[in-house]
Write a protein that holds these residues in place. Structure first.
Motif, PDB file in Angstrom:
ATOM      1  N   ASP A  74      60.044  17.719  63.722  1.00  0.00           N
ATOM      2  CA  ASP A  74      59.080  17.052  62.420  1.00  0.00           C
ATOM      3  C   ASP A  74      58.064  18.310  62.172  1.00  0.00           C
ATOM      4  OD1 ASP A  74      57.579  15.581  60.922  1.00  0.00           O
ATOM      5  OD2 ASP A  74      57.062  13.897  62.393  1.00  0.00           O
ATOM      6  N   GLY A  92      58.354  11.332  63.170  1.00  0.00           N
ATOM      7  CA  GLY A  92      59.016  12.000  64.270  1.00  0.00           C
ATOM      8  C   GLY A  92      59.115  10.717  65.445  1.00  0.00           C
ATOM      9  N   LYS A 126      62.527   8.855  66.929  1.00  0.00           N
ATOM     10  CA  LYS A 126      62.762   8.833  68.370  1.00  0.00           C
ATOM     11  C   LYS A 126      62.756   7.470  68.903  1.00  0.00           C
ATOM     12  CE  LYS A 126      62.808  10.282  72.557  1.00  0.00           C
ATOM     13  NZ  LYS A 126      64.082  10.920  73.104  1.00  0.00           N
ATOM     14  N   LEU A 143      67.449  11.329  70.751  1.00  0.00           N
ATOM     15  CA  LEU A 143      67.077  12.389  70.162  1.00  0.00           C
ATOM     16  C   LEU A 143      66.127  13.112  71.104  1.00  0.00           C
ATOM     17  CD1 LEU A 143      67.313  13.328  66.932  1.00  0.00           C
ATOM     18  CD2 LEU A 143      64.891  11.969  66.769  1.00  0.00           C
ATOM     19  N   LEU A 188      62.996  15.137  70.549  1.00  0.00           N
ATOM     20  CA  LEU A 188      62.046  15.535  69.509  1.00  0.00           C
ATOM     21  C   LEU A 188      60.998  16.487  69.676  1.00  0.00           C
ATOM     22  CD1 LEU A 188      60.370  14.214  66.962  1.00  0.00           C
ATOM     23  CD2 LEU A 188      59.362  12.485  68.513  1.00  0.00           C
ATOM     24  N   LEU A 242      57.565  18.185  67.427  1.00  0.00           N
ATOM     25  CA  LEU A 242      56.602  17.789  66.308  1.00  0.00           C
ATOM     26  C   LEU A 242      55.705  19.335  66.292  1.00  0.00           C
ATOM     27  CD1 LEU A 242      56.450  14.962  68.521  1.00  0.00           C
ATOM     28  CD2 LEU A 242      55.940  14.228  66.158  1.00  0.00           C
ATOM     29  N   ALA A 301      58.121  14.228  73.961  1.00  0.00           N
ATOM     30  CA  ALA A 301      58.256  15.194  72.602  1.00  0.00           C
ATOM     31  C   ALA A 301      58.032  16.564  73.013  1.00  0.00           C
ATOM     32  CB  ALA A 301      57.851  14.809  71.424  1.00  0.00           C
TER      33      ALA A 301
END
Length: 232
Positions: free
Chosen positions: A37, A46, A50, A56, A58, A60, A82
């Motif tokens: 993201d 994001g 997720k 996923l 993730l 960011l 993430a």
């Protein structure tokens, strides 16, 4: 359904319906594997992707240090895992490539009046992340056949098409967003892919309002994303 909690700063740039529209668009078209993201802000796009796609991976990325604290808080309180990068996307480097990129980038043009709030200016004005640099860097970070989702002002569509072609990304899906019937499109939702020869699919238009109320589709999107925002 679980309600997501999102902290935001009170007197700075705050997410709006564009983030919900982009998240809905990306989820409907599909996301999986490794996603980045870009310009994550408070992390809303994001986090939504997720939340609805648990497998996923993730990542960011956010340029403003002030927003990193928001992202980390929002990840923690929503139990989302993430990796967070504090960097300017224009000079960001990564050894790994990504299957999907998503961005709700700043697209106010230089003709618009810039305010005194630096946080808002960086979040809103394209000079801090020009479109050609955004797309060029996106191309360099995508895996072959990777997908880039982004939202942008509809008036910039000719420029978007030119830059995508120049940077070797194929426009594969597009959706126009209208505030109300009879008005000009204000936003475009874009899916672009790397290394494909697919034709471009023009999706049905999205109307945000009908008879001064939210349209049926906007009501569906708002119901899909149950979010409780509060000041941090």
């Amino acid at each position: 359904m679980e309600i997501l909690k999102l902290a935001q700063y009170k007197q700075t740039y705050r997410y709006n319906s564009d983030s919900l529209l982009l998240s809905d668009f990306a989820l409907n078209c599909g996301v999986k594997n490794e996603l980045l993201d870009i310009g994550a802000g408070c992390g809303i796009v994001g986090i939504l992707l997720k939340f609805f796609t648990p497998n996923l991976t993730l990542n960011l990325l956010e340029i403003q240090e002030k927003n990193i604290a928001l992202i980390e808080k929002n990840l923690k309180q929503n139990h989302i895992q993430a990796q967070v990068f504090h960097a300017d996307f224009r000079v960001f480097s990564s050894k790994k490539k990504f299957d999907f990129l998503v961005s709700n980038p700043p697209f106010y043009r230089d003709g618009a009046k810039m305010g005194i709030n630096e946080h808002e200016n960086i979040s809103k004005f394209q000079r801090f992340l020009p479109l050609d640099e955004l797309i060029a860097k996106a191309n360099s970070l995508l895996k072959p056949r990777g997908v880039f989702y982004f939202a942008y002002e509809a008036l910039a569509l000719p420029k978007i098409c030119f830059i995508l072609e120049n940077k070797k990304l194929k426009l594969t899906k597009i959706r126009f967003v209208y505030s109300a019937k009879g008005q000009k499109a204000r936003l475009v939702l874009i899916q672009a892919r790397k290394g494909v020869k697919s034709s471009c699919e023009i999706l049905p238009p999205l109307l945000m309002q009908k008879n001064l109320n939210l349209s049926d589709e906007m009501q569906r999107i708002c119901s899909r994303f149950r979010i409780k925002s509060y000041d941090f």
